[in-house]
Design an enzyme around this catalytic site. Structure first.
Site, PDB file in Angstrom:
ATOM      1  N   ASN A   1       0.750  -1.111  -0.086  1.00  0.00           N
ATOM      2  CA  ASN A   1      -0.070   0.073   0.165  1.00  0.00           C
ATOM      3  C   ASN A   1       0.981   1.387  -0.015  1.00  0.00           C
ATOM      4  O   ASN A   1       0.226   2.501   0.216  1.00  0.00           O
ATOM      5  CB  ASN A   1      -0.946  -0.042   1.194  1.00  0.00           C
ATOM      6  CG  ASN A   1      -0.213   0.059   2.751  1.00  0.00           C
ATOM      7  OD1 ASN A   1       0.895   0.244   2.636  1.00  0.00           O
ATOM      8  ND2 ASN A   1      -1.020   0.084   3.636  1.00  0.00           N
TER       9      ASN A   1
ATOM     10  N   GLU B   1       1.428   4.639   7.411  1.00  0.00           N
ATOM     11  CA  GLU B   1       0.187   3.944   6.305  1.00  0.00           C
ATOM     12  C   GLU B   1      -0.368   5.255   5.428  1.00  0.00           C
ATOM     13  O   GLU B   1      -0.143   6.352   5.742  1.00  0.00           O
ATOM     14  CB  GLU B   1      -0.930   3.588   7.279  1.00  0.00           C
ATOM     15  CG  GLU B   1      -0.512   2.325   8.187  1.00  0.00           C
ATOM     16  CD  GLU B   1      -0.169   0.988   7.402  1.00  0.00           C
ATOM     17  OE1 GLU B   1       0.230   1.206   6.177  1.00  0.00           O
ATOM     18  OE2 GLU B   1      -0.574  -0.122   7.875  1.00  0.00           O
TER      19      GLU B   1
ATOM     20  N   HIS C   1       3.379   1.920   2.119  1.00  0.00           N
ATOM     21  CA  HIS C   1       3.961   2.533   3.428  1.00  0.00           C
ATOM     22  C   HIS C   1       5.317   2.279   3.571  1.00  0.00           C
ATOM     23  O   HIS C   1       5.844   1.360   2.876  1.00  0.00           O
ATOM     24  CB  HIS C   1       2.951   1.673   4.609  1.00  0.00           C
ATOM     25  CG  HIS C   1       3.541   0.177   4.922  1.00  0.00           C
ATOM     26  ND1 HIS C   1       2.558  -0.598   5.540  1.00  0.00           N
ATOM     27  CD2 HIS C   1       4.707  -0.358   4.559  1.00  0.00           C
ATOM     28  CE1 HIS C   1       3.268  -1.594   5.754  1.00  0.00           C
ATOM     29  NE2 HIS C   1       4.213  -1.733   5.054  1.00  0.00           N
TER      30      HIS C   1
HETATM   31  P1  PGA Z   1       8.344  -6.966   3.233  1.00  0.00           P
HETATM   32  O1  PGA Z   1       7.685  -5.694   3.975  1.00  0.00           O
HETATM   33  O2  PGA Z   1       9.618  -6.915   3.177  1.00  0.00           O
HETATM   34  O3  PGA Z   1       7.743  -8.067   4.099  1.00  0.00           O
HETATM   35  O4  PGA Z   1       7.458  -7.170   1.975  1.00  0.00           O
HETATM   36  C1  PGA Z   1       7.949  -4.767   3.432  1.00  0.00           C
HETATM   37  C2  PGA Z   1       7.179  -3.473   4.292  1.00  0.00           C
HETATM   38  O5  PGA Z   1       6.047  -3.859   4.526  1.00  0.00           O
HETATM   39  O6  PGA Z   1       7.877  -2.704   4.464  1.00  0.00           O
END
Ligand code: PGA
Length: 247
Positions: free
Chosen positions: A136, A143, A138
């Site tokens: 998304n 967020e 973030h």
């Molecule tokens: P991920 O998470 O490395 O597990 O894809 C990245 C994030 O949510 O910042």
């Protein structure tokens, strides 16, 4: 912004590890900003291998992690404190007192957040910040929102983040719904930022973050105006940017 394409996620990790290794070697008392999630695991393995080969000394390095779930003790296997010990801290010669993770069990979360930003300042700020990116948009747990939050703060996680991260918990109900996170301002103060991304689930958001409008609805888009950002991503994650002829 500098984009370094990698063929695979292993190559992505190696390229990123080389940047961190150069930072540690050229400034042995560097302050590093560290991230959790699936993407950095391989990078931490690379750094451990370099340490074991006698190439990297962490004894004067300090670290600040981006975020932590609210309500999880450091010994909970899904806490980010636990993750960091498992993935890096316990395998290199970092000193315990030099490793900082926000305390999501603090009784006064506001004070904890203020103190965390204060501590980063006392250490002279972050030299090199590692980031991942959520589907998304973030960065850390900033967020999508109406504005860019500045300092470290408590945040309610969005349904998208809860859905992605709850897979790591024994039951989805165990996943905390709030977290402490460095703000966009805290992240932005880092001298240099490296964002790593791999896999097809990141391709849309990488395009939007680095080539779409700068908006708090895509928190990572603010990185477009940071003076020293390097994006290291594998070809699956770069697919949309490449298809549009942007690299
Ligand atoms: P991920 O998470 O490395 O597990 O894809 C990245 C994030 O949510 O910042």
């Amino acid at each position: 912004m500098n984009i370094i394409p990698a063929q695979t996620k292993e190559e992505m990790a190696r390229f990123a590890a080389d940047i961190f290794a150069d930072q540690i070697s050229s400034k042995p008392d560097s302050v590093l900003g560290l991230a959790t999630g699936e993407t950095p695991r391989e990078l931490y393995k690379e750094l451990i291998a370099k340490h074991e080969a006698g190439e990297l000394d962490f004894s004067n390095i300090s670290t600040f992690n981006l975020d932590e779930y609210v309500g999880l003790n450091a010994d909970h296997d899904q806490s980010y404190n636990y993750y960091m010990h498992d993935a890096l801290f316990d395998h290199v010669n970092l000193r315990d007192e030099h490793c900082h993770v926000p305390d999501g069990t603090a009784t006064d979360l506001e004070t904890e957040c203020r103190d965390y930003d204060e501590r980063i300042k006392q250490y002279g700020g972050i030299d090199l910040q590692l980031l991942g990116i959520g589907v998304n948009g973030h960065i850390a747990f900033n967020e999508p929102d109406e504005e860019f939050p500045k300092g470290t703060h408590a945040v309610d996680l969005t349904p998208s983040t809860i859905e992605v991260n709850s897979q790591y918990f024994a039951t989805p109900e165990e996943m905390p719904t709030s977290a402490l996170t460095m703000g966009i301002g805290s992240i932005f103060n880092a001298d240099r930022i490296v964002l790593i991304a791999s896999g097809p689930t990141k391709t849309e958001i990488l395009h939007d973050a680095f080539f779409g409008p700068i908006t708090p609805k895509v928190p990572a888009s603010i990185l477009q105006i940071h003076p020293d950002v390097t994006l290291i991503a594998d070809e699956e994650a770069l697919a949309k940017i490449r298809a549009k002829g942007l690299i």
